[in-house]
Design an enzyme around this catalytic site. Structure first.
Site, PDB file in Angstrom:
ATOM      1  N   LYS A 111       0.818  -1.211   0.000  1.00  0.00           N
ATOM      2  CA  LYS A 111       0.000   0.000   0.000  1.00  0.00           C
ATOM      3  C   LYS A 111       0.858   1.269   0.000  1.00  0.00           C
ATOM      4  CE  LYS A 111      -3.980  -2.267   0.665  1.00  0.00           C
ATOM      5  NZ  LYS A 111      -3.541  -3.669   0.695  1.00  0.00           N
TER       6      LYS A 111
HETATM    7  C1  LIG Z   1      -4.138  -4.772   0.237  1.00  0.00           C
HETATM    8  C2  LIG Z   1      -3.333  -5.976   0.190  1.00  0.00           C
HETATM    9  C3  LIG Z   1      -3.594  -6.984  -0.753  1.00  0.00           C
HETATM   10  C4  LIG Z   1      -4.752  -6.905  -1.708  1.00  0.00           C
HETATM   11  O1  LIG Z   1      -4.564  -5.922  -2.686  1.00  0.00           O
HETATM   12  P1  LIG Z   1      -5.797  -5.380  -3.535  1.00  0.00           P
HETATM   13  O2  LIG Z   1      -5.257  -4.293  -4.365  1.00  0.00           O
HETATM   14  O3  LIG Z   1      -6.802  -4.889  -2.528  1.00  0.00           O
HETATM   15  O4  LIG Z   1      -6.326  -6.524  -4.311  1.00  0.00           O
HETATM   16  C5  LIG Z   1      -2.743  -8.074  -0.780  1.00  0.00           C
HETATM   17  N1  LIG Z   1      -1.720  -8.193   0.087  1.00  0.00           N
HETATM   18  C6  LIG Z   1      -1.452  -7.251   1.003  1.00  0.00           C
HETATM   19  C7  LIG Z   1      -0.319  -7.463   1.948  1.00  0.00           C
HETATM   20  C8  LIG Z   1      -2.232  -6.105   1.079  1.00  0.00           C
HETATM   21  O5  LIG Z   1      -1.949  -5.174   1.996  1.00  0.00           O
END
Ligand SMILES: *Cc1c(COP(=O)(O)O)cnc(C)c1O
Length: 495
Positions: A111
């Site tokens: 993120k």
């Molecule tokens: C948010 C997240 C995901 C999922 O990603 P999306 O874009 O919501 O599909 C997968 N792994 C981790 C560690 C995340 O923080």
């Protein structure tokens, strides 16, 4: 010049900076580019360029009303030494795949890739539009978005942020990261409910016109840091382009040769970004969508039926414990031939009946995608296997993707060069990771496990973890899932 339309009403059209500011369209739809721009430099020319240079070449095409100076300022402010490597998103080869490590930012989850730039995109947009209101970021998190958004927005002038997370739906380390967040403009609230409850609550608050009016009168405007904001999505396209050209520069791929990507998926933002990269001209063959036991998306790709009416499972990959993947709406809109009426009707069915089915014509347009899922036992076994074979320790989310990669390769014999999006540092999910590596449950303290993970992996304990060892808890608010709006108005002191 790319403009943005609502997935539920094609007559709504705004500029990129307006879409960044608004987050969600007024009709509840998501903003989508009216066309996906093609890269205007060759992949060969991009090979060997820095992350920041590639970011500019990609983002200038999507964020076409930002000036070169504005955009470069945003990029350089985001991708700096908050990241612990100059490569920003390095690749590691292990047991037949390339792991794209997207966790080298401030909060050690992917993120950060988008949330370190979103505050800059947002405040730049606010300046462009002479906005006087304070921007209130409202976010529901399944664990990682929350901390990354808090870190991105902490003490950014003209903004404040409120994060809701499911009280029992995040890891201890994730929770500690959030409740110790500093910054006078940060607020963290636990809700009695799961992630979907939190996300639904946030969507309702955004959709409340009455509240928006009250806010504006008192000098506030909501915006979203959730992955539905195009200011989240566009920066994610960058690392797929960067990965491809890096593999070319390192001689792992010849220019034009395809790659597959496997993405551990929750809200469908990350994999959608890979799809956009493909449409920009990156030779991606298969987009492999990996789910944990909440395998709504796997079932959808298999059958064309999206059905959220099922048991919600708490897994060791909590950031993927999601039954309503918001960003999928953008793909549905695309495969409906950009027909906003068709899409709006399907989304109404999802909301009111809990499911929808796409037509076979629409399904045919999803041929670039493959779905797969991993059980809890398989996920743990994969962590152990990759560690034993390659000495490389991956986190639970990444292990869901790696499991799906092994299954896909076994089933299809497809030996295309494959990139697995590695979305979190194993240090963020230390307990599950160490239990998998050592193949036994443990009740040892989290930080004891952190130290042992360091011994086992030989990877230095990241700053993000060292910081919270002794940090003070600053946020203790808890609310019921139907009291989120009151909580927000209370925090803002709205009359
Ligand atoms: C948010 C997240 C995901 C999922 O990603 P999306 O874009 O919501 O599909 C997968 N792994 C981790 C560690 C995340 O923080």
């Amino acid at each position: 010049m790319v403009r943005y339309k609502s997935t539920r009403n094609s007559n709504i059209s705004v500029t990129a900076s307006e879409a960044v500011l608004k987050g969600l369209a007024d009709d509840g739809g998501l903003f989508v580019p009216d066309s996906i721009p093609a890269l205007d430099v060759s992949l060969q020319d991009l090979a060997g360029k820095s992350y920041q240079e590639v970011a500019y070449e990609v983002m200038k095409l999507f964020l076409s009303d930002y000036t070169e100076e504005e955009l470069k300022h945003c990029i350089n402010s985001a991708y700096d030494d908050k990241f612990d490597t100059k490569k920003i998103a390095p690749l590691k080869e292990a047991d037949g795949a390339y792991y794209l490590e997207l966790f080298h930012g401030a909060t050690i989850a992917f993120k950060d890739m988008a949330l370190s730039i979103l505050p800059h995109l947002l405040t730049t947009a606010a300046k462009k539009h002479n906005m006087k209101e304070e921007i209130v970021i409202l976010t529901a998190t399944s664990g990682d978005t929350g901390k990354a958004a808090l870190a991105g927005f902490a003490d950014v002038p003209g903004t404040s942020i409120i994060v809701f997370y499911p009280k029992d739906g995040v890891s201890k380390i994730q929770e500690k990261q959030m409740v110790t967040q500093v910054g006078d403009n940060t607020n963290v609230v636990a809700i009695h409910g799961n992630f979907d409850d939190a996300q639904t609550g946030v969507k309702e608050i955004f959709g409340d016109k009455e509240l928006a009016k009250r806010m504006k009168e008192q000098g506030y405007q909501f915006s979203s840091a959730n992955s539905i904001n195009i200011g989240r999505l566009v920066p994610q396209v960058v690392y797929y382009v960067y990965t491809y050209v890096t593999l070319v520069a390192e001689g792992k791929l010849t220019c034009g040769e395809p790659m597959n990507v496997v993405v551990p998926t929750g809200n469908f933002g990350n994999i959608l970004a890979a799809y956009y990269a493909k449409q920009m001209g990156v030779p991606v063959k298969k987009l492999i969508c990996a789910s944990n036991e909440n395998k709504v998306l796997f079932d959808f790709f298999e059958t064309g039926v999206y059905d959220r009416k099922r048991e919600f499972v708490l897994t060791s990959s909590p950031s993927m414990d999601i039954l309503v993947s918001s960003n999928l709406e953008r793909l549905i809109y695309t495969c409906a031939g950009e027909n906003s009426d068709v899409n709006a009707e399907l989304m109404r069915q999802l909301k009111e009946e809990g499911k929808y089915e796409i037509t076979s014509d629409m399904k045919a347009k999803l041929a670039d995608f493959a779905g797969g899922y991993a059980s809890e036992a398989e996920t743990a076994a994969t962590i152990r296997k990759v560690y034993e074979k390659a000495g490389y320790v991956i986190d639970t989310h990444t292990a869901v993707a790696a499991t799906v990669f092994y299954k896909y390769r076994e089933a299809t014999k497809d030996d295309t060069v494959t990139v697995i999006a590695s979305t979190a540092s194993p240090y963020k999910f230390t307990r599950s990771v160490m239990e998998a590596v050592e193949n036994k449950a443990t009740d040892e303290d989290d930080f004891t496990l952190v130290d042992r993970l360091c011994e086992v992996s030989g990877v230095k304990v990241p700053n993000a973890i060292e910081e919270i060892r002794n940090a003070k808890v600053r946020h203790t608010m808890v609310c019921d899932k139907d009291k989120m709006q009151e909580t927000v108005t209370g925090i803002l002191g709205l009359k």
